[in-house]
Every structure is written in structure tokens, then in C-alpha cells.
Design an enzyme around this catalytic site. Sequence first.
Site, PDB file in Angstrom:
ATOM      1  N   HIS A 163      78.910  25.594  36.712  1.00 13.43           N
ATOM      2  CA  HIS A 163      79.193  24.215  37.129  1.00 13.43           C
ATOM      3  C   HIS A 163      80.438  24.191  38.016  1.00 13.43           C
ATOM      4  O   HIS A 163      81.510  24.580  37.576  1.00 13.43           O
ATOM      5  CB  HIS A 163      79.404  23.325  35.910  1.00 13.43           C
ATOM      6  CG  HIS A 163      78.122  22.939  35.233  1.00 13.43           C
ATOM      7  ND1 HIS A 163      77.906  21.720  34.665  1.00 13.43           N
ATOM      8  CD2 HIS A 163      76.971  23.638  35.054  1.00 13.43           C
ATOM      9  CE1 HIS A 163      76.683  21.659  34.163  1.00 13.43           C
ATOM     10  NE2 HIS A 163      76.104  22.828  34.379  1.00 13.43           N
ATOM     11  N   TYR A 191      81.473  12.483  32.015  1.00 12.59           N
ATOM     12  CA  TYR A 191      82.389  11.938  31.015  1.00 12.59           C
ATOM     13  C   TYR A 191      82.500  10.441  31.310  1.00 12.59           C
ATOM     14  O   TYR A 191      83.036  10.055  32.341  1.00 12.59           O
ATOM     15  CB  TYR A 191      83.778  12.576  31.144  1.00 12.59           C
ATOM     16  CG  TYR A 191      83.842  14.030  30.697  1.00 12.59           C
ATOM     17  CD1 TYR A 191      83.457  15.073  31.541  1.00 12.59           C
ATOM     18  CD2 TYR A 191      84.322  14.357  29.431  1.00 12.59           C
ATOM     19  CE1 TYR A 191      83.536  16.393  31.127  1.00 12.59           C
ATOM     20  CE2 TYR A 191      84.419  15.674  29.014  1.00 12.59           C
ATOM     21  CZ  TYR A 191      84.026  16.693  29.863  1.00 12.59           C
ATOM     22  OH  TYR A 191      84.112  17.995  29.447  1.00 12.59           O
ATOM     23  N   PRO A 240      87.850  17.502  21.456  1.00 13.32           N
ATOM     24  CA  PRO A 240      86.965  18.269  22.344  1.00 13.32           C
ATOM     25  C   PRO A 240      86.838  17.748  23.784  1.00 13.32           C
ATOM     26  O   PRO A 240      86.207  18.395  24.616  1.00 13.32           O
ATOM     27  CB  PRO A 240      85.602  18.188  21.634  1.00 13.32           C
ATOM     28  CG  PRO A 240      85.682  17.011  20.737  1.00 13.32           C
ATOM     29  CD  PRO A 240      87.113  16.840  20.375  1.00 13.32           C
ATOM     30  N   LYS A 282      88.392  22.635  25.378  1.00 10.57           N
ATOM     31  CA  LYS A 282      89.369  23.734  25.319  1.00 10.57           C
ATOM     32  C   LYS A 282      89.334  24.583  24.048  1.00 10.57           C
ATOM     33  O   LYS A 282      89.841  25.700  24.042  1.00 10.57           O
ATOM     34  CB  LYS A 282      90.794  23.158  25.451  1.00 10.57           C
ATOM     35  CG  LYS A 282      91.109  22.606  26.813  1.00 10.57           C
ATOM     36  CD  LYS A 282      91.367  23.706  27.812  1.00 10.57           C
ATOM     37  CE  LYS A 282      91.250  23.235  29.227  1.00 10.57           C
ATOM     38  NZ  LYS A 282      90.130  23.796  29.975  1.00 10.57           N
ATOM     39  N   TYR A 289      91.072  21.821  33.718  1.00 11.17           N
ATOM     40  CA  TYR A 289      89.715  21.920  33.194  1.00 11.17           C
ATOM     41  C   TYR A 289      89.161  23.342  33.341  1.00 11.17           C
ATOM     42  O   TYR A 289      88.524  23.869  32.420  1.00 11.17           O
ATOM     43  CB  TYR A 289      88.802  20.904  33.900  1.00 11.17           C
ATOM     44  CG  TYR A 289      87.496  20.674  33.179  1.00 11.17           C
ATOM     45  CD1 TYR A 289      87.389  19.725  32.166  1.00 11.17           C
ATOM     46  CD2 TYR A 289      86.357  21.426  33.488  1.00 11.17           C
ATOM     47  CE1 TYR A 289      86.204  19.525  31.474  1.00 11.17           C
ATOM     48  CE2 TYR A 289      85.169  21.238  32.805  1.00 11.17           C
ATOM     49  CZ  TYR A 289      85.101  20.285  31.800  1.00 11.17           C
ATOM     50  OH  TYR A 289      83.921  20.100  31.119  1.00 11.17           O
TER      51      TYR A 289
HETATM   52  P1  FAD Z   1      85.427  28.885  14.042  1.00 12.51           P
HETATM   53  O1  FAD Z   1      84.406  28.856  15.112  1.00 12.51           O
HETATM   54  O2  FAD Z   1      85.555  27.699  13.144  1.00 12.51           O
HETATM   55  O3  FAD Z   1      85.159  30.193  13.178  1.00 12.51           O
HETATM   56  C1  FAD Z   1      85.756  30.408  11.920  1.00 12.51           C
HETATM   57  C2  FAD Z   1      84.857  31.285  11.082  1.00 12.51           C
HETATM   58  O4  FAD Z   1      85.496  31.550   9.843  1.00 12.51           O
HETATM   59  C3  FAD Z   1      83.534  30.615  10.739  1.00 12.51           C
HETATM   60  O5  FAD Z   1      82.466  31.481  11.035  1.00 12.51           O
HETATM   61  C4  FAD Z   1      83.649  30.295   9.273  1.00 12.51           C
HETATM   62  O6  FAD Z   1      82.379  30.320   8.620  1.00 12.51           O
HETATM   63  C5  FAD Z   1      84.562  31.416   8.803  1.00 12.51           C
HETATM   64  N1  FAD Z   1      85.304  31.093   7.574  1.00 12.51           N
HETATM   65  C6  FAD Z   1      85.831  29.909   7.193  1.00 12.51           C
HETATM   66  N2  FAD Z   1      86.422  30.022   6.000  1.00 12.51           N
HETATM   67  C7  FAD Z   1      86.296  31.316   5.620  1.00 12.51           C
HETATM   68  C8  FAD Z   1      86.716  32.043   4.488  1.00 12.51           C
HETATM   69  N3  FAD Z   1      87.395  31.463   3.487  1.00 12.51           N
HETATM   70  N4  FAD Z   1      86.417  33.349   4.430  1.00 12.51           N
HETATM   71  C9  FAD Z   1      85.723  33.957   5.412  1.00 12.51           C
HETATM   72  N5  FAD Z   1      85.295  33.303   6.519  1.00 12.51           N
HETATM   73  C10 FAD Z   1      85.587  32.000   6.629  1.00 12.51           C
HETATM   74  N6  FAD Z   1      85.638  24.187  22.534  1.00 12.51           N
HETATM   75  C11 FAD Z   1      85.536  24.541  23.845  1.00 12.51           C
HETATM   76  O7  FAD Z   1      86.232  25.459  24.274  1.00 12.51           O
HETATM   77  N7  FAD Z   1      84.687  23.916  24.722  1.00 12.51           N
HETATM   78  C12 FAD Z   1      83.896  22.900  24.306  1.00 12.51           C
HETATM   79  O8  FAD Z   1      83.102  22.404  25.118  1.00 12.51           O
HETATM   80  C13 FAD Z   1      84.016  22.447  22.935  1.00 12.51           C
HETATM   81  N8  FAD Z   1      83.238  21.451  22.464  1.00 12.51           N
HETATM   82  C14 FAD Z   1      83.230  21.179  21.114  1.00 12.51           C
HETATM   83  C15 FAD Z   1      82.379  20.201  20.658  1.00 12.51           C
HETATM   84  C16 FAD Z   1      82.338  19.911  19.304  1.00 12.51           C
HETATM   85  C17 FAD Z   1      81.431  18.829  18.816  1.00 12.51           C
HETATM   86  C18 FAD Z   1      83.147  20.647  18.377  1.00 12.51           C
HETATM   87  C19 FAD Z   1      83.074  20.394  16.887  1.00 12.51           C
HETATM   88  C20 FAD Z   1      84.002  21.623  18.841  1.00 12.51           C
HETATM   89  C21 FAD Z   1      84.057  21.895  20.200  1.00 12.51           C
HETATM   90  N9  FAD Z   1      84.909  22.868  20.698  1.00 12.51           N
HETATM   91  C22 FAD Z   1      84.892  23.170  22.044  1.00 12.51           C
HETATM   92  C23 FAD Z   1      85.814  23.592  19.789  1.00 12.51           C
HETATM   93  C24 FAD Z   1      85.291  24.955  19.350  1.00 12.51           C
HETATM   94  O9  FAD Z   1      84.002  24.839  18.809  1.00 12.51           O
HETATM   95  C25 FAD Z   1      86.265  25.579  18.343  1.00 12.51           C
HETATM   96  O10 FAD Z   1      87.568  25.477  18.848  1.00 12.51           O
HETATM   97  C26 FAD Z   1      85.912  27.058  18.057  1.00 12.51           C
HETATM   98  O11 FAD Z   1      84.801  27.148  17.186  1.00 12.51           O
HETATM   99  C27 FAD Z   1      87.083  27.809  17.416  1.00 12.51           C
HETATM  100  O12 FAD Z   1      86.710  29.124  17.133  1.00 12.51           O
HETATM  101  P2  FAD Z   1      87.357  29.913  15.926  1.00 12.51           P
HETATM  102  O13 FAD Z   1      86.787  31.278  15.973  1.00 12.51           O
HETATM  103  O14 FAD Z   1      88.821  29.754  15.941  1.00 12.51           O
HETATM  104  O15 FAD Z   1      86.894  29.126  14.618  1.00 12.51           O
HETATM  105  C1  DHB Z   2      80.522  20.075  25.751  1.00 10.72           C
HETATM  106  C2  DHB Z   2      81.486  19.873  24.787  1.00 10.72           C
HETATM  107  C3  DHB Z   2      82.708  19.357  25.166  1.00 10.72           C
HETATM  108  O1  DHB Z   2      83.670  19.159  24.253  1.00 10.72           O
HETATM  109  C4  DHB Z   2      82.982  19.052  26.491  1.00 10.72           C
HETATM  110  O2  DHB Z   2      84.181  18.537  26.821  1.00 10.72           O
HETATM  111  C5  DHB Z   2      82.008  19.274  27.439  1.00 10.72           C
HETATM  112  C6  DHB Z   2      80.770  19.803  27.061  1.00 10.72           C
HETATM  113  C7  DHB Z   2      79.212  20.639  25.332  1.00 10.72           C
HETATM  114  O3  DHB Z   2      79.033  20.835  24.128  1.00 10.72           O
HETATM  115  O4  DHB Z   2      78.361  20.867  26.190  1.00 10.72           O
END
Ligand code: FAD
Ligand code: DHB
Length: 397
Positions: A72, A200, A292, A296, A384
Amino acid sequence: MKTQVAIVGAGPAGLMLAHLLHLADIESVIIEARSRSYVEGRIRAGVLEQGTVDLLNAIGVGERMRREGLLHQGIELGFAGKRHRIDMQQLTGQAVMVYGQHEVVKDLIRARLFAGEKIVFEADSVSIHDFANGSPLVRYEKDGMHHELNCDYIAGCDGFHGVCRPSVPTNALAVYERVYPFGWLGVLADAAPSQGELVYMNHANGFALFSMRSPTVTRLYLQCDPADDIAGWSDDRIWNELLCRFKCSDGWEPNVGRITQKSITPMRSFVTEPMQFGRLFLAGDAAHIVPPTGAKGMNLAIADARVLARALAEFYSAGSTARLGDYSQTCLRRIWKAQRFSWWMTSMLHQFPDASQFDRRRQIAELDYVTSSQIAARSLAENYVGLPMEDPDQWAG
Ligand code: FAD
Ligand code: DHB
């Protein structure tokens, strides 16, 4: 069992860290609470910054992303019934990739297992010990058996609700937090995206986001009350609200299709300082959460993993703890800028329940400014696509 680095959590942070350590010949074991199919099916983020895309390519796990990801070069901001394009490619020379987080997770798990490295899925009662100094230890249960994993360092990559951050003495960490008075209702729909770029949308009923996952799947979000029960959002109600909020004077609207997944996520900004305590290093959502709107969270998680892997590599190759000592500071500088951007995008695009008419007019003026001034648009685009990494060349080639 003994390893060099015990990684708690197989999300983007833990899996990326494990892969980078493997490339540096450092041994690690990942302990994950959920099953492989659960983590590979968990629908979350979708936007990869250019730096994340470059890293996945540089370390040899970008092949499917290059084939299936959607490049994109711009996004659209909508308000007052009109959409306005921010041309990121022209403004910054960079783009983003729309590729689901669960696809990144699948690619990293596949690469790890292919390399013969270990992930313990479905680990119960995970706990961490003796990390203040000395010899850290992770305890867990698997299939009813107790296990102990001795290690040099623990990487707490277990997300916001994990066990690692709460295991640190509370007076050792400062927490900075803002909870927003709204959440996002996210849906996946079997519908061809009705246009090629994200929208957005600021609307009087609340924010809405149009995104996608493939040429046949649309991803959509609606601002909602974080206390809403998803059962109160029938598919009809969701589509009515989406079509209302996206209504534009040029007649554009998302295609309607069968909703295959829906969930509500609360929104907060949260930072822990420092991100280290003794031999425990926190990475990703375990240490910080962004709303979100700026896309980021996953990118920050991967950036932390990159900084931590480099610091551990320096320790194991040269015996120096200098980079490990700088880990928090190095990450936090960039994290706070991403916090600022995510808060700003959220504030500009959402309806706040206590907003006055003055606030509403100021918000529209801000959107008007950002979409009509090239200088303002460039600042949005620069954030972004992702601010520069501390060490852009580290994993190149
Ligand atoms: P997580 O993905 O939460 O991974 C943590 C892992 O630890 C999980 O697998 C969990 O099961 C495991 N765990 C938890 N507790 C324990 C335990 N006690 N013992 C062992 N394992 C455990 N980010 C972006 O960059 N771009 C986007 O477009 C974006 N959109 C989003 C949209 C939504 C709706 C949401 C909810 C989030 C979005 N995010 C986005 C954020 C992104 O999904 C998170 O920041 C990302 O998942 C963080 O990764 P992580 O590995 O730190 O944590
Ligand atoms: C998506 C999630 C986001 O938080 C965002 O800012 C843009 C796109 C997505 O899930 O596609």
C-alpha cells in the site's frame, strides 16, 4: 532442561527474537501457553511498516509475504463525507504491507520448526524465578508433568496479560497509562475490498476503519463502547453502522458479505519503564500497548525483538553487556514517538463522549489541515510508514 535464552510467548515479539537468535547461533526455547492452531488463527494486526517488511525479507521469512501481501503506497482519511488520500510513497519514498499478523506468526513458526528449534505449546502454570540476578529459571507444566528450564536470560514476550511483567517487584517499574473511553469492534467479512487502500473515517457516530486481508476478504473496525457485549452487535447492526459511517458524497461504500469473525478490543496507551529487571527483558505488548489507530503494536514488538537480539548477540560473541544495559533506553525512545503518533491519530479520528462542539470543530480543522498541507501530511506519512530503526543495517542482506 537448559538453554541460553528462555522466551515466554510465541507472538510476533517472541518468535522474531527466537529467529534472530537462531541466526546468531544463540540457543533459545519458546514457552507458549496456547496451542499452535490458536496462535496461528488469532486475528489481530494487519499493517507492516517498511522496516518490518525489510527485516522479514532480510532474515529469509518474507517469501509468502511478498507473494500474498498487499503493498500500500497510500491511505485515505475521511471526514465530512469526503475521503482524502495521503500519498505515503510520494511523501516519504516508502510504503507499508497489508499482511495479517497471524500470517507473520505462521511464517515464523514454520521457519523455527524447520530449523529444528523448540517451541513448547500449551504450557500450563508458567512462572519465572531468580531473574533479579543469578541463574534465572522458568517453570511450567506440560501434559501434567512439571518442567524447569534453566537459562542465562529470560525474554518476557507474553503480551499485556502475561506473567512476566507482574513478576517484577512493583516498585521496580514505573507505569504510564491512558485508558480510552471506547473500543474497536473488528470484523472479517467474505467480501472483495471495494477499493485498494485503507480508509480511516471520522464520523459523528464514531470512528470506522476499512482494511483488507486478501482480494476476497475485507477487514473492518467500528468504534464502540468497550463494555459492549458482542452478542448485542448482530451482523445487520454492524453493516448498518459501517455503511452509515463510511457514506461518502462520491457513493463509495464497502462491499457487504458474510461476517466470519467479530470481536471487541478495549483501547489503551501503556508504557513500562524500564523494560528490564535483572536478567529479565520485556518485549512487545508485555512492556507497552498502543491504541491500534496508528497500526504500530506489532511493529513495535518486532522492533524490540530486533534490539534485544542484537544486544544478546553482542553479549554472547564479545562478552559485553553494554547493549543489554542500553536495551530499555534504546527501545523507549522510539516507543514514545510511536505512542505519541498512536495517541494523536486516535484523538483526531474518534468521538470522545465528553467532547464539546469546540473540540469537534477543532478535530475537523485538524483533519482538514493534515489532508491539505503537504508538510502536515508528510509528518503523518513519515510516522505511519515507521520511524527509522536504531540500527538500519544490522540484519540487511
Ligand atoms: P502477543 O501477540 O500478545 O503475544 C504474546 C504471546 O504470549 C501469546 O501467544 C500468548 O498466548 C502468550 N502468553 C500469554 N501469557 C502467557 C503465559 N503466562 N505463558 C506463556 N505464554 C503466554 N499492531 C500493528 O503493528 N499493526 C496493526 O495494524 C495492528 N492492529 C491491531 C488491531 C487490533 C484489533 C488489535 C487487538 C491489535 C492490533 N495491533 C496492531 C497490535 C498487535 O496485535 C500487538 O501489538 C502484537 O500482537 C504484540 O505482539 P507480542 O508478541 O508482543 O504479544
Ligand atoms: C488494520 C489494523 C489497524 O490497527 C490499522 O490501523 C490498520 C489496519 C488491520 O487490521 O488491517
